[in-house]
Design an enzyme around this catalytic site. Structure first.
Site, PDB file in Angstrom:
ATOM      1  CE  LYS A   3       6.784   1.401   4.200  1.00  0.00           C
ATOM      2  NZ  LYS A   3       6.877   2.260   3.031  1.00  0.00           N
ATOM      3  NE  ARG A  61       1.464   0.399  -0.599  1.00  0.00           N
ATOM      4  CZ  ARG A  61       1.998  -0.573   0.154  1.00  0.00           C
ATOM      5  NH1 ARG A  61       2.496  -0.317   1.348  1.00  0.00           N
ATOM      6  NH2 ARG A  61       2.051  -1.806  -0.319  1.00  0.00           N
TER       7      ARG A  61
HETATM    8  N1  HH2 Z   1       5.767   0.592   0.793  1.00  0.00           N
HETATM    9  C1  HH2 Z   1       5.745  -0.749   0.610  1.00  0.00           C
HETATM   10  C2  HH2 Z   1       5.297  -1.272  -0.590  1.00  0.00           C
HETATM   11  N2  HH2 Z   1       4.875  -0.485  -1.591  1.00  0.00           N
HETATM   12  N3  HH2 Z   1       4.454   1.677  -2.438  1.00  0.00           N
HETATM   13  C3  HH2 Z   1       4.476   3.004  -2.284  1.00  0.00           C
HETATM   14  N4  HH2 Z   1       4.058   3.818  -3.269  1.00  0.00           N
HETATM   15  N5  HH2 Z   1       4.929   3.585  -1.120  1.00  0.00           N
HETATM   16  C4  HH2 Z   1       5.363   2.837  -0.079  1.00  0.00           C
HETATM   17  O1  HH2 Z   1       5.779   3.423   0.943  1.00  0.00           O
HETATM   18  C5  HH2 Z   1       5.352   1.412  -0.206  1.00  0.00           C
HETATM   19  C6  HH2 Z   1       4.882   0.862  -1.429  1.00  0.00           C
HETATM   20  C7  HH2 Z   1       6.187  -1.640   1.738  1.00  0.00           C
HETATM   21  O2  HH2 Z   1       6.675  -2.859   1.406  1.00  0.00           O
HETATM   22  P1  HH2 Z   1       6.004  -4.338   1.471  1.00  0.00           P
HETATM   23  O3  HH2 Z   1       7.123  -5.258   1.829  1.00  0.00           O
HETATM   24  O4  HH2 Z   1       5.320  -4.646   0.189  1.00  0.00           O
HETATM   25  O5  HH2 Z   1       5.008  -4.357   2.665  1.00  0.00           O
HETATM   26  P2  HH2 Z   1       3.519  -3.824   2.757  1.00  0.00           P
HETATM   27  O6  HH2 Z   1       2.958  -3.867   1.376  1.00  0.00           O
HETATM   28  O7  HH2 Z   1       2.843  -4.758   3.714  1.00  0.00           O
HETATM   29  O8  HH2 Z   1       3.567  -2.429   3.293  1.00  0.00           O
END
Ligand code: HH2
Length: 276
Positions: A217, A252
């Site tokens: 992040k 995650r």
């Molecule tokens: N962060 C992302 C997506 N989904 N779900 C949970 N529970 N917690 C998180 O911190 C979280 C999440 C990040 O966003 P995205 O743009 O989808 O990127 P990536 O999936 O590659 O991390």
């Protein structure tokens, strides 16, 4: 010499089938590419896979439910055909969660904490799957517009408690609820994400298993001269270790192999503390 066995947090491997995720958007859009990425994460030791078809990065545009379902269901079926690995679906839409659970997913990871649709909480109760309730200020398109908090950890804890109560009131069993502080979701990169990471024990103290998503992040880039998402492994592991020290149940991550190794060594060292 004796040592106490300390369990490491479980590791959730991220598989995005989106064209625009912040760290790996577009790379796994083709079904075969997503499947081979999933295989790789399973071989690397993922305890569960989180499949997403709609990016939640700041400014991302919404995706229609049918498009999410078209991207996710064949992928879930293909993984199911060759592995018993648990599957989580990262979606804000109850109809997508329903299709994913019917295809073999056992967890609904909802970054809107069941607020996106009027029937989200009822759908979660009816599905009987595990549910992740994540904290977010605003919605993905607008969440980074000047977020303000008085005490970020207290406000996140209060929100998660209220959302867990709402889920239980709709019939979701307490044992199936996970909470997530939502690193990067409606939070200033440094002013909010760091105090939250420093106070994860307060989120753990709510009594629900905690999922932490800090992998790659932006706050890591902000602390390392603007390092690009692909170049944030060290910071991602540091955040996962902070989560382990605070007692989170799952992290995650994008880089499963390296995270599993770091968490295993960390757990072994903590287990050996005071022994010998
Ligand atoms: N962060 C992302 C997506 N989904 N779900 C949970 N529970 N917690 C998180 O911190 C979280 C999440 C990040 O966003 P995205 O743009 O989808 O990127 P990536 O999936 O590659 O991390």
């Amino acid at each position: 010499m004796s040592s106490t066995r300390i369990h490491r947090p479980r590791v959730m491997g991220i598989v995005n089938t989106t064209p625009d995720s912040f760290s790996d958007g577009g790379r796994h859009l083709a079904p075969e590419a997503a499947l081979s990425h999933a295989r790789r994460l399973i071989a690397d030791g993922a305890d569960i896979l989180d499949l997403g078809a709609e990016s939640t990065r700041p400014g991302a545009e919404p995706v229609a439910a049918e498009v999410e379902i078209e991207r996710l269901v064949p992928l879930i079926a293909a993984i199911r055909a060759e592995s018993a690995v648990p599957i989580s679906v990262d979606t804000m839409k109850p109809q997508v969660a329903r299709a994913a659970v019917a295809a073999g997913a056992s967890m609904w990871n909802d970054v809107s904490a069941l607020r996106q649709a009027a029937d989200s909480a009822a759908a979660a109760a009816e599905l009987g799957c595990e549910v992740v309730l994540m904290h977010m200020r605003g919605e993905p398109r607008t969440m980074q517009h000047e977020p303000q908090y008085f005490d970020v950890a207290a406000e996140v804890a209060e929100f998660l408690t209220r959302r867990a109560e709402a889920a239980m009131a709709a019939g979701v069993e307490r044992e199936r609820i996970w909470v997530d502080p939502g690193i990067g979701f409606g939070k200033h990169m440094i002013r909010h994400n760091l105090p939250l990471l420093a106070a994860l024990d307060r989120i753990v103290a709510l009594g629900f298993p905690v999922l932490l998503g800090a992998s790659r992040k932006s706050f890591i880039g902000a602390l390392d001269n603007g390092a690009a998402p692909d170049d944030r492994l060290g910071g991602s592991i540091a955040a996962a270790l902070a989560g382990a020290a605070a007692g989170v149940a799952m992290v995650r991550v994008h880089d499963v192999r390296e995270t599993v190794q770091a968490l295993a060594v960390d757990a072994a060292i903590r287990g050996a503390r005071g022994a010998g």
